[in-house]
Design a protein around this motif. Structure first.
Motif, PDB file in Angstrom:
ATOM      1  N   VAL A 112       1.331  18.141  21.560  1.00 20.24           N
ATOM      2  CA  VAL A 112       2.700  18.658  21.434  1.00 20.24           C
ATOM      3  C   VAL A 112       3.250  18.499  20.018  1.00 20.24           C
ATOM      4  N   GLY A 113       2.511  17.781  19.154  1.00 14.93           N
ATOM      5  CA  GLY A 113       2.972  17.561  17.789  1.00 14.93           C
ATOM      6  C   GLY A 113       3.585  16.179  17.632  1.00 14.93           C
ATOM      7  N   ARG A 114       3.635  15.692  16.419  1.00 10.29           N
ATOM      8  CA  ARG A 114       4.057  14.324  16.124  1.00 10.29           C
ATOM      9  C   ARG A 114       5.443  13.986  16.670  1.00 10.29           C
ATOM     10  N   ASP A 115       6.441  14.778  16.348  1.00  8.81           N
ATOM     11  CA  ASP A 115       7.814  14.450  16.739  1.00  8.81           C
ATOM     12  C   ASP A 115       8.001  14.480  18.253  1.00  8.81           C
ATOM     13  N   TRP A 165       5.605  14.181  20.485  1.00  4.82           N
ATOM     14  CA  TRP A 165       4.808  13.101  21.049  1.00  4.82           C
ATOM     15  C   TRP A 165       5.590  11.790  20.989  1.00  4.82           C
ATOM     16  N   PHE A 166       6.130  11.466  19.816  1.00  2.00           N
ATOM     17  CA  PHE A 166       6.842  10.202  19.669  1.00  2.00           C
ATOM     18  C   PHE A 166       8.077  10.151  20.570  1.00  2.00           C
ATOM     19  N   ALA A 167       8.814  11.239  20.637  1.00  5.77           N
ATOM     20  CA  ALA A 167      10.018  11.274  21.471  1.00  5.77           C
ATOM     21  C   ALA A 167       9.664  11.061  22.941  1.00  5.77           C
ATOM     22  N   GLY A 168       8.633  11.734  23.414  1.00  2.63           N
ATOM     23  CA  GLY A 168       8.246  11.616  24.822  1.00  2.63           C
ATOM     24  C   GLY A 168       7.668  10.259  25.155  1.00  2.63           C
ATOM     25  N   MET A 169       6.787   9.770  24.300  1.00  2.00           N
ATOM     26  CA  MET A 169       6.125   8.499  24.549  1.00  2.00           C
ATOM     27  C   MET A 169       7.098   7.331  24.389  1.00  2.00           C
ATOM     28  N   SER A 170       7.931   7.376  23.369  1.00  3.09           N
ATOM     29  CA  SER A 170       8.812   6.239  23.088  1.00  3.09           C
ATOM     30  C   SER A 170       9.932   6.095  24.106  1.00  3.09           C
ATOM     31  N   SER A 171      10.209   7.140  24.870  1.00  3.26           N
ATOM     32  CA  SER A 171      11.261   7.035  25.883  1.00  3.26           C
ATOM     33  C   SER A 171      10.895   6.045  26.979  1.00  3.26           C
ATOM     34  N   TRP A 172       9.609   5.705  27.093  1.00  2.00           N
ATOM     35  CA  TRP A 172       9.139   4.750  28.098  1.00  2.00           C
ATOM     36  C   TRP A 172       9.072   3.323  27.552  1.00  2.00           C
ATOM     37  N   PRO A 189       0.114   7.577  12.555  1.00  2.55           N
ATOM     38  CA  PRO A 189      -0.270   8.990  12.478  1.00  2.55           C
ATOM     39  C   PRO A 189      -0.804   9.464  13.828  1.00  2.55           C
ATOM     40  N   ILE A 190      -0.397  10.641  14.230  1.00  2.00           N
ATOM     41  CA  ILE A 190      -0.783  11.160  15.543  1.00  2.00           C
ATOM     42  C   ILE A 190      -2.299  11.284  15.660  1.00  2.00           C
TER      43      ILE A 190
END
Length: 108
Positions: free
Chosen positions: A21-24, A26-33, A46-47
């Motif tokens: 899904v791309g770096r930003d 990915w980070f937004a989705g993963m970090s929400s947990w 780095p992704i």
């Protein structure tokens, strides 16, 4: 403790390897947990350094009345992540507080 620990572990496990899904995103989705402290650990990763794989198994211990529990996330690539979850009432529930590559051989 309220339920939800297993769902949080699964949500993180699915989001962690969803790097396409791309770096930003990915980070937004993963970090929400994640707890804010754990999210900070991944902010500059780095992704390309994130392994890929499909989540095949989530095994998380029932915390009972404790505010912490541990579990494992297993992927089709053989990767196993150990996760530690904490219940944070201020955050509205369970969050991933620790992520590490599990030692599947049982040595070390």
């Amino acid at each position: 403790m309220p339920a939800g620990w297993s769902e949080v572990a699964r949500g993180f496990g699915l989001a962690f390897t969803r790097t396409s899904v791309g770096r930003d995103a990915w980070f937004a989705g993963m970090s929400s947990w994640l707890t804010p402290e754990q999210a900070a650990e991944y902010r500059d990763v780095p992704i390309e350094a994130i392994p890929t794989g499909e989540l095949t198994e989530v095994d998380v211990a029932d915390p009972g009345s404790a505010a912490h529990t541990r579990g494992t996330l297993t992927y089709d690539t053989g990767m196993v992540l150990g996760v530690g979850l904490s219940y944070r009432a201020a955050a509205g529930g369970w969050l991933i507080a620790r992520v590490e590559l599990a030692d599947v051989a049982g040595t070390g």
